[in-house]
Motif scaffolding. Structure first.
Motif, PDB file in Angstrom:
ATOM      1  N   SER A 213     -11.818  -6.296   2.906  1.00 24.26           N
ATOM      2  CA  SER A 213     -12.605  -6.486   4.126  1.00 24.26           C
ATOM      3  C   SER A 213     -12.691  -5.185   4.895  1.00 24.26           C
ATOM      4  O   SER A 213     -13.702  -4.892   5.524  1.00 24.26           O
ATOM      5  CB  SER A 213     -12.017  -7.612   4.982  1.00 24.26           C
ATOM      6  OG  SER A 213     -10.797  -7.210   5.554  1.00 24.26           O
ATOM      7  N   GLY A 214     -11.639  -4.381   4.803  1.00 22.83           N
ATOM      8  CA  GLY A 214     -11.715  -3.043   5.385  1.00 22.83           C
ATOM      9  C   GLY A 214     -12.772  -2.211   4.697  1.00 22.83           C
ATOM     10  O   GLY A 214     -13.522  -1.468   5.332  1.00 22.83           O
ATOM     11  N   LEU A 215     -12.874  -2.371   3.405  1.00 21.35           N
ATOM     12  CA  LEU A 215     -13.867  -1.624   2.625  1.00 21.35           C
ATOM     13  C   LEU A 215     -15.278  -2.088   2.951  1.00 21.35           C
ATOM     14  O   LEU A 215     -16.199  -1.282   3.116  1.00 21.35           O
ATOM     15  CB  LEU A 215     -13.586  -1.816   1.134  1.00 21.35           C
ATOM     16  CG  LEU A 215     -14.488  -1.066   0.167  1.00 21.35           C
ATOM     17  CD1 LEU A 215     -14.389   0.430   0.388  1.00 21.35           C
ATOM     18  CD2 LEU A 215     -14.140  -1.413  -1.266  1.00 21.35           C
TER      19      LEU A 215
ATOM     20  N   LEU B 164      -7.353  -7.980   2.695  1.00 19.93           N
ATOM     21  CA  LEU B 164      -7.326  -7.042   3.824  1.00 19.93           C
ATOM     22  C   LEU B 164      -7.998  -5.726   3.437  1.00 19.93           C
ATOM     23  O   LEU B 164      -8.826  -5.194   4.171  1.00 19.93           O
ATOM     24  CB  LEU B 164      -5.887  -6.786   4.268  1.00 19.93           C
ATOM     25  CG  LEU B 164      -5.195  -7.927   5.010  1.00 19.93           C
ATOM     26  CD1 LEU B 164      -3.783  -7.523   5.406  1.00 19.93           C
ATOM     27  CD2 LEU B 164      -5.994  -8.341   6.240  1.00 19.93           C
ATOM     28  N   THR B 165      -7.620  -5.216   2.274  1.00 18.09           N
ATOM     29  CA  THR B 165      -8.211  -3.960   1.813  1.00 18.09           C
ATOM     30  C   THR B 165      -9.718  -4.096   1.601  1.00 18.09           C
ATOM     31  O   THR B 165     -10.506  -3.237   2.019  1.00 18.09           O
ATOM     32  CB  THR B 165      -7.545  -3.509   0.498  1.00 18.09           C
ATOM     33  OG1 THR B 165      -6.157  -3.279   0.737  1.00 18.09           O
ATOM     34  CG2 THR B 165      -8.183  -2.244  -0.024  1.00 18.09           C
TER      35      THR B 165
ATOM     36  N   LEU C 245      -7.832   1.261   5.349  1.00 17.13           N
ATOM     37  CA  LEU C 245      -8.593   0.095   4.894  1.00 17.13           C
ATOM     38  C   LEU C 245      -7.813  -1.182   5.183  1.00 17.13           C
ATOM     39  O   LEU C 245      -8.350  -2.155   5.716  1.00 17.13           O
ATOM     40  CB  LEU C 245      -8.903   0.204   3.403  1.00 17.13           C
ATOM     41  CG  LEU C 245      -9.957   1.234   3.000  1.00 17.13           C
ATOM     42  CD1 LEU C 245     -10.174   1.214   1.493  1.00 17.13           C
ATOM     43  CD2 LEU C 245     -11.267   0.986   3.725  1.00 17.13           C
ATOM     44  N   THR C 246      -6.543  -1.169   4.835  1.00 19.27           N
ATOM     45  CA  THR C 246      -5.717  -2.346   5.076  1.00 19.27           C
ATOM     46  C   THR C 246      -5.594  -2.646   6.564  1.00 19.27           C
ATOM     47  O   THR C 246      -5.726  -3.790   7.003  1.00 19.27           O
ATOM     48  CB  THR C 246      -4.310  -2.142   4.473  1.00 19.27           C
ATOM     49  OG1 THR C 246      -4.442  -1.971   3.063  1.00 19.27           O
ATOM     50  CG2 THR C 246      -3.423  -3.340   4.741  1.00 19.27           C
TER      51      THR C 246
ATOM     52  N   GLY D  53      -3.754   0.728  -5.762  1.00 21.78           N
ATOM     53  CA  GLY D  53      -2.477   0.802  -5.051  1.00 21.78           C
ATOM     54  C   GLY D  53      -1.997  -0.568  -4.619  1.00 21.78           C
ATOM     55  O   GLY D  53      -0.821  -0.891  -4.781  1.00 21.78           O
ATOM     56  N   VAL D  54      -2.894  -1.365  -4.095  1.00 16.71           N
ATOM     57  CA  VAL D  54      -2.523  -2.716  -3.663  1.00 16.71           C
ATOM     58  C   VAL D  54      -2.099  -3.558  -4.854  1.00 16.71           C
ATOM     59  O   VAL D  54      -1.073  -4.250  -4.817  1.00 16.71           O
ATOM     60  CB  VAL D  54      -3.709  -3.397  -2.938  1.00 16.71           C
ATOM     61  CG1 VAL D  54      -3.419  -4.863  -2.727  1.00 16.71           C
ATOM     62  CG2 VAL D  54      -3.972  -2.715  -1.615  1.00 16.71           C
TER      63      VAL D  54
ATOM     64  N   SER E  77      -7.594  -1.745   9.049  1.00 16.48           N
ATOM     65  CA  SER E  77      -8.838  -2.185   9.688  1.00 16.48           C
ATOM     66  C   SER E  77      -9.137  -3.623   9.282  1.00 16.48           C
ATOM     67  O   SER E  77      -9.683  -4.396  10.081  1.00 16.48           O
ATOM     68  CB  SER E  77      -9.992  -1.238   9.337  1.00 16.48           C
ATOM     69  OG  SER E  77     -10.374  -1.378   7.996  1.00 16.48           O
ATOM     70  N   GLY E  78      -8.774  -3.980   8.050  1.00 16.67           N
ATOM     71  CA  GLY E  78      -8.890  -5.373   7.658  1.00 16.67           C
ATOM     72  C   GLY E  78      -8.001  -6.251   8.508  1.00 16.67           C
ATOM     73  O   GLY E  78      -8.382  -7.345   8.927  1.00 16.67           O
ATOM     74  N   LEU E  79      -6.827  -5.751   8.799  1.00 20.89           N
ATOM     75  CA  LEU E  79      -5.880  -6.508   9.615  1.00 20.89           C
ATOM     76  C   LEU E  79      -6.368  -6.648  11.051  1.00 20.89           C
ATOM     77  O   LEU E  79      -6.264  -7.720  11.662  1.00 20.89           O
ATOM     78  CB  LEU E  79      -4.520  -5.808   9.589  1.00 20.89           C
ATOM     79  CG  LEU E  79      -3.386  -6.488  10.345  1.00 20.89           C
ATOM     80  CD1 LEU E  79      -3.111  -7.871   9.784  1.00 20.89           C
ATOM     81  CD2 LEU E  79      -2.119  -5.639  10.303  1.00 20.89           C
TER      82      LEU E  79
ATOM     83  N   HIS F  61     -11.285   7.144  -2.570  1.00 26.24           N
ATOM     84  CA  HIS F  61     -10.196   6.523  -1.817  1.00 26.24           C
ATOM     85  C   HIS F  61     -10.187   5.007  -1.984  1.00 26.24           C
ATOM     86  O   HIS F  61      -9.114   4.389  -2.040  1.00 26.24           O
ATOM     87  CB  HIS F  61     -10.318   6.877  -0.337  1.00 26.24           C
ATOM     88  CG  HIS F  61      -9.943   8.294  -0.041  1.00 26.24           C
ATOM     89  ND1 HIS F  61     -10.347   8.957   1.095  1.00 26.24           N
ATOM     90  CD2 HIS F  61      -9.219   9.192  -0.745  1.00 26.24           C
ATOM     91  CE1 HIS F  61      -9.869  10.192   1.083  1.00 26.24           C
ATOM     92  NE2 HIS F  61      -9.185  10.359  -0.024  1.00 26.24           N
TER      93      HIS F  61
ATOM     94  N   ALA G 127      -7.124   2.861  -3.348  1.00 27.51           N
ATOM     95  CA  ALA G 127      -6.549   1.846  -2.458  1.00 27.51           C
ATOM     96  C   ALA G 127      -6.405   0.522  -3.195  1.00 27.51           C
ATOM     97  O   ALA G 127      -5.361  -0.135  -3.104  1.00 27.51           O
ATOM     98  CB  ALA G 127      -7.430   1.673  -1.222  1.00 27.51           C
TER      99      ALA G 127
ATOM    100  N   ALA H 122      -6.206   7.029   3.839  1.00 20.01           N
ATOM    101  CA  ALA H 122      -7.450   6.278   3.682  1.00 20.01           C
ATOM    102  C   ALA H 122      -7.172   4.862   3.206  1.00 20.01           C
ATOM    103  O   ALA H 122      -7.753   3.893   3.707  1.00 20.01           O
ATOM    104  CB  ALA H 122      -8.367   6.998   2.699  1.00 20.01           C
ATOM    105  N   ALA H 123      -6.267   4.735   2.239  1.00 18.94           N
ATOM    106  CA  ALA H 123      -5.923   3.410   1.724  1.00 18.94           C
ATOM    107  C   ALA H 123      -5.274   2.569   2.820  1.00 18.94           C
ATOM    108  O   ALA H 123      -5.593   1.389   2.991  1.00 18.94           O
ATOM    109  CB  ALA H 123      -4.987   3.536   0.523  1.00 18.94           C
TER     110      ALA H 123
ATOM    111  N   LEU I  94     -16.265  -3.377   5.677  1.00 19.54           N
ATOM    112  CA  LEU I  94     -16.564  -2.853   7.014  1.00 19.54           C
ATOM    113  C   LEU I  94     -17.026  -1.406   6.901  1.00 19.54           C
ATOM    114  O   LEU I  94     -18.007  -0.988   7.525  1.00 19.54           O
ATOM    115  CB  LEU I  94     -15.295  -2.941   7.866  1.00 19.54           C
ATOM    116  CG  LEU I  94     -15.431  -2.832   9.382  1.00 19.54           C
ATOM    117  CD1 LEU I  94     -16.180  -4.037   9.910  1.00 19.54           C
ATOM    118  CD2 LEU I  94     -14.061  -2.733  10.034  1.00 19.54           C
TER     119      LEU I  94
ATOM    120  N   LEU J 118      -9.383  -6.611  12.037  1.00 15.51           N
ATOM    121  CA  LEU J 118     -10.483  -7.570  11.994  1.00 15.51           C
ATOM    122  C   LEU J 118      -9.934  -8.991  12.013  1.00 15.51           C
ATOM    123  O   LEU J 118     -10.413  -9.864  12.741  1.00 15.51           O
ATOM    124  CB  LEU J 118     -11.287  -7.335  10.717  1.00 15.51           C
ATOM    125  CG  LEU J 118     -12.693  -7.913  10.629  1.00 15.51           C
ATOM    126  CD1 LEU J 118     -13.601  -7.231  11.625  1.00 15.51           C
ATOM    127  CD2 LEU J 118     -13.245  -7.760   9.214  1.00 15.51           C
TER     128      LEU J 118
ATOM    129  N   VAL K  69       0.836  -1.202   0.000  1.00 12.35           N
ATOM    130  CA  VAL K  69       0.000   0.000   0.000  1.00 12.35           C
ATOM    131  C   VAL K  69       0.870   1.251   0.000  1.00 12.35           C
ATOM    132  O   VAL K  69       0.632   2.194  -0.761  1.00 12.35           O
ATOM    133  CB  VAL K  69      -0.935   0.011   1.229  1.00 12.35           C
ATOM    134  CG1 VAL K  69      -1.605   1.364   1.367  1.00 12.35           C
ATOM    135  CG2 VAL K  69      -1.985  -1.069   1.097  1.00 12.35           C
TER     136      VAL K  69
END
Lengths: 238, 238
Positions: free
Chosen positions: B229-231, B226-227, A226-227, B158-159, A229-231, B151, B155, A222-223, B233, A233, A159
């Motif tokens: 699942s963050g999204l 990860l990205t 996301l990563t 970017g990943v 918060s996924g982590l 965003h 993201a 922001a990007a 959420l 979780l 990221v």
DNA sequence: TTCCACTATCGAACGTCGTTCGTTACGGCG
DNA sequence: CGCCGTAACGAACGACGTTCGATAGTGGAA
């Protein structure tokens, strides 16, 4: 011999007749050239001129341009590593991971040439590895499998580098030189995007306004969020 | 005149005396060279030789190397776009986003040179923009603010690009040529990593085994997940 | 038909780049 | 003194991106 192979063993700076060259000086000058005018400015001739030596001399310390770039990159990453190591450790590993990622991002924004060479640097012993370790140590504090930890670190660096490369490259030379205002440059895109067919490009049209007043840093944050918060979780559901 | 400016108006292929050159042919040959031996193989002389023309001719269709690279990249992205557009739309926008990201990732793995030029391509009208739009349209189906949508797309790209660039560059020439086995190449790192000081490098040591048997695609999929699942959420909590 | 402008092609030539190589010089040691 | 490892130097080479003047073929206007 073909030159000094060890990086860290910069021993005994005994007196020299002219210009204390050494690998350290070569690398610092290389980084300075890269900082001033980007990758194309780093030529052996320009570097020799700055050091007050001949081109051949540089080849004594470095075997080719690739190695020069690798070492210069590692040299710059050293500064990032120092910042990261100076960061206090909180009780939230993910917050620490965020702080490290931001430090790395800021460094790449400062030195756009880093994004292109950061990953190319496969030097096994170096500051990149140490930085990788530092990021990984935070995942050790999370309830994850080794494989999840491995993936988490690669996701975070992905990221950072992906976004930083995107943003760093986004600004062409005319903007870097200050000849063209950044907002004016972005405005061109916004204008073109707004004039697109709304039926065919509903998203780009809606996004044009966001793009106009957007901040690179916010976009990255922001990007990253996301990563992360996924982590978080993932770490909570094991 | 300085050459044809419009890309899409490739009209009326009337009979030509020798070798139907046209921009299309130049771009296809450029992509072929890039596919065969990477970025350094794409030179004006090599391209001219393959087309059976002179170097000067290429400058009739393209004003410099940067434009050649931009157009060649866009040409290749066109293939990705076609695949993405052929994908059926499910009832889960995030699943569709995932499928698109994977398609893009696979294309970059197939063509490692794409990662370096994918983002540099700021051509406003082109396949990149259309692909960006396709990704964005999925976010339109999610309960997000325009800014969050903006965003989210950056993201995801970017990943994809960050990870693909990391992995694509990871393999040096000797591995690409097949002279060195990939596992043997990775094994070198594993060996060196394992021999590090366990107190100073606890993470790298723990990860060495994961790295030995790791699959690039899994690594990417994990980062993407990860990205996403963050999204998911984020889309659920608004 | 003649003429001219436009489209398209060509490759020699220029300057810059990374890299090689023969040469020079210094300092400590036998 | 001669020797050797270390260090420095810059001319020369080949490859690269790019420029430029020359050269056709084509189609419409005169």
């Amino acid at each position: 011999m073909t030159g000094p192979r060890a990086l860290s063993t910069e021993g005994s700076p005994r007196g020299r007749k002219r210009g204390s060259h050494s690998l350290e000086a070569v690398l610092s000058a290389a980084v300075a050239l890269l900082d001033e005018a980007g990758a194309p400015a780093l030529t052996f001739r320009a570097l020799a001129a700055r050091l007050g030596t001949g081109v051949g001399t540089i080849y004594w310390y470095v075997s080719n341009k690739e190695e020069l770039l690798d070492r210069a990159t590692d040299h710059a990453i050293g500064g990032v590593l120092a910042l990261v190591e100076a960061q206090p450790e909180s009780d939230d590993p993910i917050a620490d991971l965020r702080a490290m990622a931001i430090t790395l991002f800021d460094a790449i924004v400062d030195r756009p040439w880093l994004s292109a060479y950061f990953m190319r640097n496969t030097d096994v012993q170096g500051n990149s590895l140490r930085l990788y370790e530092k990021l990984g140590q935070q995942t050790l504090r999370l309830d994850l499998t080794p494989r999840q930890r491995f993936h988490a670190v690669s996701a975070v660096t992905g990221v950072v580098v992906g976004t930083a490369a995107d943003l760093g490259v986004e600004a062409p030379q005319e903007v870097l030189d200050g000849h063209v205002d950044r907002d004016a440059y972005l405005g061109r895109f916004v204008e073109q995007w707004r004039s697109l067919d709304g039926a065919e490009f509903p998203f780009v049209q809606q996004i044009a306004d966001e793009f106009a007043g957007h901040d690179d840093r916010d976009q990255f944050l922001a990007a990253l969020e996301l990563t992360l918060s996924g982590l978080r979780l993932q770490a909570g559901t094991r």
